[in-house]
Every structure is written in C-alpha cells, then in structure tokens.
Write a protein that holds these residues in place. Structure first.
Motif, PDB file in Angstrom:
ATOM      1  N   GLU A 145       1.084  -1.443   0.274  1.00  0.00           N
ATOM      2  CA  GLU A 145       0.257  -0.117   0.018  1.00  0.00           C
ATOM      3  C   GLU A 145       1.096   1.327  -0.089  1.00  0.00           C
ATOM      4  O   GLU A 145       0.235   2.606  -0.449  1.00  0.00           O
ATOM      5  CB  GLU A 145      -0.579   0.099   1.109  1.00  0.00           C
ATOM      6  N   GLU A 146       2.342   1.280   0.479  1.00  0.00           N
ATOM      7  CA  GLU A 146       2.922   2.345   0.736  1.00  0.00           C
ATOM      8  C   GLU A 146       4.166   2.088  -0.725  1.00  0.00           C
ATOM      9  O   GLU A 146       4.180   3.615  -0.585  1.00  0.00           O
ATOM     10  CB  GLU A 146       3.397   2.845   1.760  1.00  0.00           C
ATOM     11  N   ALA A 147       4.569   1.271  -1.565  1.00  0.00           N
ATOM     12  CA  ALA A 147       5.788   0.862  -1.680  1.00  0.00           C
ATOM     13  C   ALA A 147       5.530   1.312  -3.473  1.00  0.00           C
ATOM     14  O   ALA A 147       4.141   0.165  -4.149  1.00  0.00           O
ATOM     15  CB  ALA A 147       6.820   0.119  -1.377  1.00  0.00           C
ATOM     16  N   ASP A 148       6.312   1.703  -4.455  1.00  0.00           N
ATOM     17  CA  ASP A 148       6.595   1.882  -5.706  1.00  0.00           C
ATOM     18  C   ASP A 148       6.963  -0.136  -6.047  1.00  0.00           C
ATOM     19  O   ASP A 148       6.172  -0.608  -6.844  1.00  0.00           O
ATOM     20  CB  ASP A 148       7.030   2.502  -6.484  1.00  0.00           C
ATOM     21  N   VAL A 149       8.144   0.186  -5.690  1.00  0.00           N
ATOM     22  CA  VAL A 149       8.500  -1.499  -5.772  1.00  0.00           C
ATOM     23  C   VAL A 149       8.776  -2.624  -4.885  1.00  0.00           C
ATOM     24  O   VAL A 149       9.195  -1.375  -3.361  1.00  0.00           O
ATOM     25  CB  VAL A 149       9.456  -1.306  -6.818  1.00  0.00           C
ATOM     26  N   ILE A 150       8.836  -3.712  -4.689  1.00  0.00           N
ATOM     27  CA  ILE A 150       9.242  -4.424  -2.846  1.00  0.00           C
ATOM     28  C   ILE A 150      10.433  -5.232  -3.314  1.00  0.00           C
ATOM     29  O   ILE A 150      10.319  -6.047  -4.527  1.00  0.00           O
ATOM     30  CB  ILE A 150       7.930  -5.119  -2.761  1.00  0.00           C
ATOM     31  N   ILE A 151      11.334  -4.903  -2.273  1.00  0.00           N
ATOM     32  CA  ILE A 151      12.561  -6.237  -2.136  1.00  0.00           C
ATOM     33  C   ILE A 151      12.676  -6.898  -1.565  1.00  0.00           C
ATOM     34  O   ILE A 151      11.975  -6.300   0.063  1.00  0.00           O
ATOM     35  CB  ILE A 151      14.000  -5.101  -2.283  1.00  0.00           C
TER      36      ILE A 151
ATOM     37  N   THR B 213       4.632 -18.695  -3.355  1.00  0.00           N
ATOM     38  CA  THR B 213       3.702 -18.364  -2.853  1.00  0.00           C
ATOM     39  C   THR B 213       2.752 -17.089  -2.238  1.00  0.00           C
ATOM     40  O   THR B 213       1.661 -16.819  -2.455  1.00  0.00           O
ATOM     41  CB  THR B 213       3.033 -19.241  -1.286  1.00  0.00           C
ATOM     42  N   LEU B 214       3.678 -16.611  -2.237  1.00  0.00           N
ATOM     43  CA  LEU B 214       3.351 -14.912  -1.351  1.00  0.00           C
ATOM     44  C   LEU B 214       2.716 -14.039  -2.685  1.00  0.00           C
ATOM     45  O   LEU B 214       3.435 -14.707  -4.099  1.00  0.00           O
ATOM     46  CB  LEU B 214       4.368 -14.200  -1.123  1.00  0.00           C
ATOM     47  N   THR B 215       1.418 -13.271  -2.229  1.00  0.00           N
ATOM     48  CA  THR B 215       1.208 -13.127  -3.951  1.00  0.00           C
ATOM     49  C   THR B 215       0.990 -11.020  -3.099  1.00  0.00           C
ATOM     50  O   THR B 215       0.678 -10.445  -2.080  1.00  0.00           O
ATOM     51  CB  THR B 215      -0.709 -12.814  -3.640  1.00  0.00           C
ATOM     52  N   THR B 216       1.337 -10.372  -4.173  1.00  0.00           N
ATOM     53  CA  THR B 216       1.243  -9.148  -3.972  1.00  0.00           C
ATOM     54  C   THR B 216       0.862  -8.366  -5.526  1.00  0.00           C
ATOM     55  O   THR B 216       1.273  -8.739  -6.484  1.00  0.00           O
ATOM     56  CB  THR B 216       2.530  -8.670  -3.506  1.00  0.00           C
ATOM     57  N   THR B 217       0.101  -6.727  -5.286  1.00  0.00           N
ATOM     58  CA  THR B 217      -0.467  -5.919  -6.161  1.00  0.00           C
ATOM     59  C   THR B 217       0.783  -4.867  -6.813  1.00  0.00           C
ATOM     60  O   THR B 217       0.874  -4.756  -7.591  1.00  0.00           O
ATOM     61  CB  THR B 217      -1.432  -5.480  -6.122  1.00  0.00           C
ATOM     62  N   LYS B 218       2.252  -5.350  -5.934  1.00  0.00           N
ATOM     63  CA  LYS B 218       3.274  -4.547  -6.907  1.00  0.00           C
ATOM     64  C   LYS B 218       4.403  -5.639  -6.745  1.00  0.00           C
ATOM     65  O   LYS B 218       4.249  -6.723  -6.737  1.00  0.00           O
ATOM     66  CB  LYS B 218       2.827  -3.380  -5.332  1.00  0.00           C
TER      67      LYS B 218
END
Length: 222
Positions: free
Chosen positions: A89-95, A104-109
């Motif tokens: 919700e806060e980041a443009d891209v995630i490391i 199995t992790l899911t994310t919209t980013k």
C-alpha cells in the motif's frame, strides 16, 4: 524531494539497520525506503512460535535488537504475507530481503526476489565452471545445493554466518582450493566488508546479493 518509494521486506524484524544503508547508498536520497518484517508482530517472548522443527526448511535473519534468529519457513509465510500486504500500500516496488524462494506470496506491486536475480545473473555471465557458495547454516546445505542445481555447475559449499562471529575469509580460502570460479554469498545478511574479506583471499568474482538486488531496484525506480 522523494521521487519514489521502495519497500524492503525482511523475514526478520525491521528496521534492518545492518542492510538498508547499503541499499539506500545505491538508490540515493531521492528514493524513500519503507521497511517491514515478517516477525515485526512478535516479541522476544513469542519468537518460539516460529522456531524450526526437524522437518522445517530453516532460514536465519536478524531481530531489531541485533540478535539472529532461526525461522521455520512454513510458520513464517502467513506472517510475511500479512506484512507484504500492508507494505504494498506504501511502496512502488518491493525488495524481498532474503535469498530464499517464496512462490506462494501474492502482491499487487512488483517484487524483486534476490534468488531470481542471482540465478539469472549467473546464467547470463557464467555458463560453466564451479560455483562456490558461502551459506549461513549447515542445515541449509542440501536445500541450497538443490536451489542452484539448475545452473548445471559443480557446487562447493562452505558455512560461515553473516550474523555471528565466523571465519568468512577461511570459507573463501577453502572454496578457492576446491576450484570455485565464482563465489556467491548466499544470504542478504552478508555485507560489503565480508565480501572484501572473501575477495582478498579468493581473487575471483564474489557476488553480494544485497548490492546486486539494490542495483536492479535502482534501474526500476530511477
């Protein structure tokens, strides 16, 4: 002026003051780093909830008090997903601040997985030869050898923790004697000083996941 926001998701506790300065140095001050950790909701009293069992896939990470902790992957995943959902919700891209695999992790980013960055980078530049791995835990040996088998390189492994006092330089010397052509420090906990210690005795290329991954993130946001 902030030109972008990069999320950093550790499997331990945030903030990772031992790692994020390395990432910030590459991203520059225009990029804001936002941190979350899979164990942020746990206290020292409740950490036993994620303790590995004999059958567990075991990871190691750092707590905010500076201590290291062993983590059972299956117990970590729900906690990690919870923090990832908040972070996106806060980041443009995630490391992802771990070289393990998390299919199995899911994310919209967009999310940058160091294990994929490492494997594809080596496939591009090292077509054959011998791969030397320095890993944090003896109990990770077989699973990490399995992870790297797709490169079709002979694999040599030495154990030296990035978090506890250990002979990382000695591990580099042993891998050189075994015939390694390139060494990967297979954990995001290894730092630039430890890389240089290995490079001094090895002489060949030494890959540090935290800086390699940060450079990929920089290409995305800058």
């Amino acid at each position: 002026m902030v030109n972008g926001k990069v999320g950093v998701l550790t499997i331990g506790q945030s903030p990772r003051t031992d790692v994020t300065p390395s990432i910030q140095a590459i991203l520059g001050n225009e990029i804001q780093i936002i941190e979350r950790g899979g164990l942020d909701s746990l206290t020292e009293e409740t950490l036993e909830e994620i303790a590995p069992e004999l059958s567990s896939t075991t990871y190691i990470s750092r707590l905010r008090n500076g201590k290291s902790v062993k983590i059972a992957k299956d117990k970590l995943l729900p906690l990690l997903q919870q923090e990832l959902t908040a972070l996106e919700e806060e980041a443009d891209v995630i490391i992802m601040l771990c070289t393990g695999d998390f299919p199995t992790l899911t994310t919209t980013k967009p999310i940058i997985y160091p294990d994929k960055v490492l494997s594809h980078s080596l496939q591009a530049i090292q077509k054959n030869g011998n791969l030397g791995l320095i890993i944090p835990l003896e109990e990770q040996r077989e699973s990490l050898i399995g992870k790297w088998k797709n490169l079709k390189m002979d694999i040599f492994v030495e154990v030296a923790s990035p978090y506890e006092e250990s002979d990382i330089k000695g591990a580099g010397e042993k891998l050189k004697k075994k015939g390694a052509d390139v060494i990967v420090l297979d954990c995001m906990g290894y730092n630039e000083i430890q890389k240089q210690e290995v490079k001094q005795v090895f002489g060949g290329p030494v890959i540090l996941p935290r800086t390699l991954t940060a450079r990929i993130a920089a290409e995305y946001v800058l």
